[in-house]
Design a protein around this motif. Sequence first.
Motif, mmCIF file in Angstrom:
data_model
loop_
_atom_site.group_PDB
_atom_site.id
_atom_site.type_symbol
_atom_site.label_atom_id
_atom_site.label_comp_id
_atom_site.label_asym_id
_atom_site.label_seq_id
_atom_site.Cartn_x
_atom_site.Cartn_y
_atom_site.Cartn_z
ATOM 1 N N SER A 260 28.486 35.265 55.764
ATOM 2 C CA SER A 260 28.445 36.733 55.660
ATOM 3 C C SER A 260 27.354 37.188 54.701
ATOM 4 O O SER A 260 26.641 38.168 54.957
ATOM 5 C CB SER A 260 29.802 37.260 55.203
ATOM 6 O OG SER A 260 30.806 36.960 56.149
ATOM 7 N N GLU A 261 27.209 36.460 53.589
ATOM 8 C CA GLU A 261 26.181 36.817 52.610
ATOM 9 C C GLU A 261 24.781 36.588 53.176
ATOM 10 O O GLU A 261 23.867 37.385 52.929
ATOM 11 C CB GLU A 261 26.394 36.012 51.327
ATOM 12 C CG GLU A 261 27.649 36.425 50.563
ATOM 13 C CD GLU A 261 27.888 35.599 49.317
ATOM 14 O OE1 GLU A 261 28.646 36.052 48.436
ATOM 15 O OE2 GLU A 261 27.320 34.490 49.220
ATOM 16 N N HIS A 262 24.602 35.521 53.929
ATOM 17 C CA HIS A 262 23.304 35.274 54.573
ATOM 18 C C HIS A 262 22.962 36.392 55.555
ATOM 19 O O HIS A 262 21.813 36.852 55.625
ATOM 20 C CB HIS A 262 23.339 33.936 55.328
ATOM 21 C CG HIS A 262 23.141 32.737 54.451
ATOM 22 N ND1 HIS A 262 22.842 31.491 54.955
ATOM 23 C CD2 HIS A 262 23.199 32.592 53.112
ATOM 24 C CE1 HIS A 262 22.727 30.633 53.965
ATOM 25 N NE2 HIS A 262 22.950 31.271 52.830
ATOM 26 N N ALA A 280 21.316 41.547 47.654
ATOM 27 C CA ALA A 280 22.156 40.677 48.488
ATOM 28 C C ALA A 280 21.908 39.212 48.152
ATOM 29 O O ALA A 280 22.846 38.402 48.121
ATOM 30 C CB ALA A 280 21.881 40.934 49.965
ATOM 31 N N ARG A 283 23.633 38.329 44.840
ATOM 32 C CA ARG A 283 25.077 38.147 45.038
ATOM 33 C C ARG A 283 25.365 36.767 45.621
ATOM 34 O O ARG A 283 26.302 36.085 45.198
ATOM 35 C CB ARG A 283 25.631 39.237 45.963
ATOM 36 C CG ARG A 283 25.860 40.577 45.309
ATOM 37 C CD ARG A 283 26.747 41.483 46.158
ATOM 38 N NE ARG A 283 26.133 41.759 47.463
ATOM 39 C CZ ARG A 283 25.292 42.766 47.687
ATOM 40 N NH1 ARG A 283 24.944 43.578 46.700
ATOM 41 N NH2 ARG A 283 24.784 42.969 48.899
ATOM 42 N N HIS A 284 24.547 36.378 46.582
ATOM 43 C CA HIS A 284 24.751 35.081 47.236
ATOM 44 C C HIS A 284 24.538 33.921 46.253
ATOM 45 O O HIS A 284 25.344 32.986 46.202
ATOM 46 C CB HIS A 284 23.788 34.945 48.409
ATOM 47 C CG HIS A 284 23.811 33.602 49.046
ATOM 48 N ND1 HIS A 284 24.959 33.052 49.595
ATOM 49 C CD2 HIS A 284 22.831 32.667 49.232
ATOM 50 C CE1 HIS A 284 24.682 31.852 50.091
ATOM 51 N NE2 HIS A 284 23.412 31.606 49.871
ATOM 52 N N THR A 287 27.401 33.714 43.862
ATOM 53 C CA THR A 287 28.575 33.110 44.516
ATOM 54 C C THR A 287 28.439 31.593 44.551
ATOM 55 O O THR A 287 29.406 30.857 44.279
ATOM 56 C CB THR A 287 28.731 33.631 45.963
ATOM 57 O OG1 THR A 287 28.927 35.041 45.931
ATOM 58 C CG2 THR A 287 29.923 32.977 46.647
#
Length: 305
Positions: A260-262, A280, A283-284, A287
């Motif tokens: 989802s992050e990709h 984004a 955030r990835h 994580t």
Amino acid sequence: MSRSQTLRQNTINQFIDCINNNILSFPLPSISILAEAFNVSRTTIRAVLNYLCQIGILLFDNNQYHLAREPTQKDKIACIFEKRSIQDKKVETYFYHLINSKKLLPGDHFNEIQLAKEINVSPIVVREFLLRFLHYGLIDNVKKGEWELATFDKNYAEKLYEFRSVLEIFALKAFLAQSDNHINWIKARELLQRHKNLQQNIQDEYKLFSTLDRDFHELILSCKENRFFLQSFDLISVIFHFHYQWDSSDLKERNSIAVSEHIAILTAILQKNEPLAIAALCRHLNTAKRSMQESIGRALAIKNR
């Protein structure tokens, strides 16, 4: 040429490489130890030692083998190894396989000569490959020819995250600055579709994410055509997946979140929205850092029970 003769010639060439690179110490250890190190029979080792004595490289004296002279490339039998680029790829593929299949775990010892025999490549190729990881602390050199997969603490994960963030944010900005007709935009659209396809089947195919993850980060870093970027990513990727292998209990959830992050990053990239893409990506990466730290924490907790 018979299989035993081929094995003998390979071992002779590997032995010469090991002498030239100071992997072996003199006087040599016992035939049994050498046979285990080179992953061949004692009969083969005896034949190799006899040959090296015949051409004057070794000297047998007082029941021990000593170095009589430094070997040269002319001493090697017509090399039957594949060309260097093929050997490099075989070593890389095999080493990553050992990690991902849990055949090598943090704290495990392994021998570069044995690895070379298993892969059928020159020990020098294996050694140079391993030295790349030594600088990043992924492995430790225990003694000559002997290595250990390192264990890390949470601080290591933090430092690695900082380096990875600088590297990938810089590359992402360069990616967005590419001309509209650059082939990387086509690759990005294709990669986005692959992510969406995997997302639809994530419950059953979540283990396929590692390949997709590698392709995703390689695409971002490739825009600079900088060999140091790709080499650094190669090491970082191994380290992150290396730690994820410690505990696969939440692998499906982790991979689902990462997909989802990709998708969020790729969507922002294709919209050419730099602030959104960078946010984004951050955030990835955060994580990934958190997952790695949690994996390290669980592993240490189990070890200290």
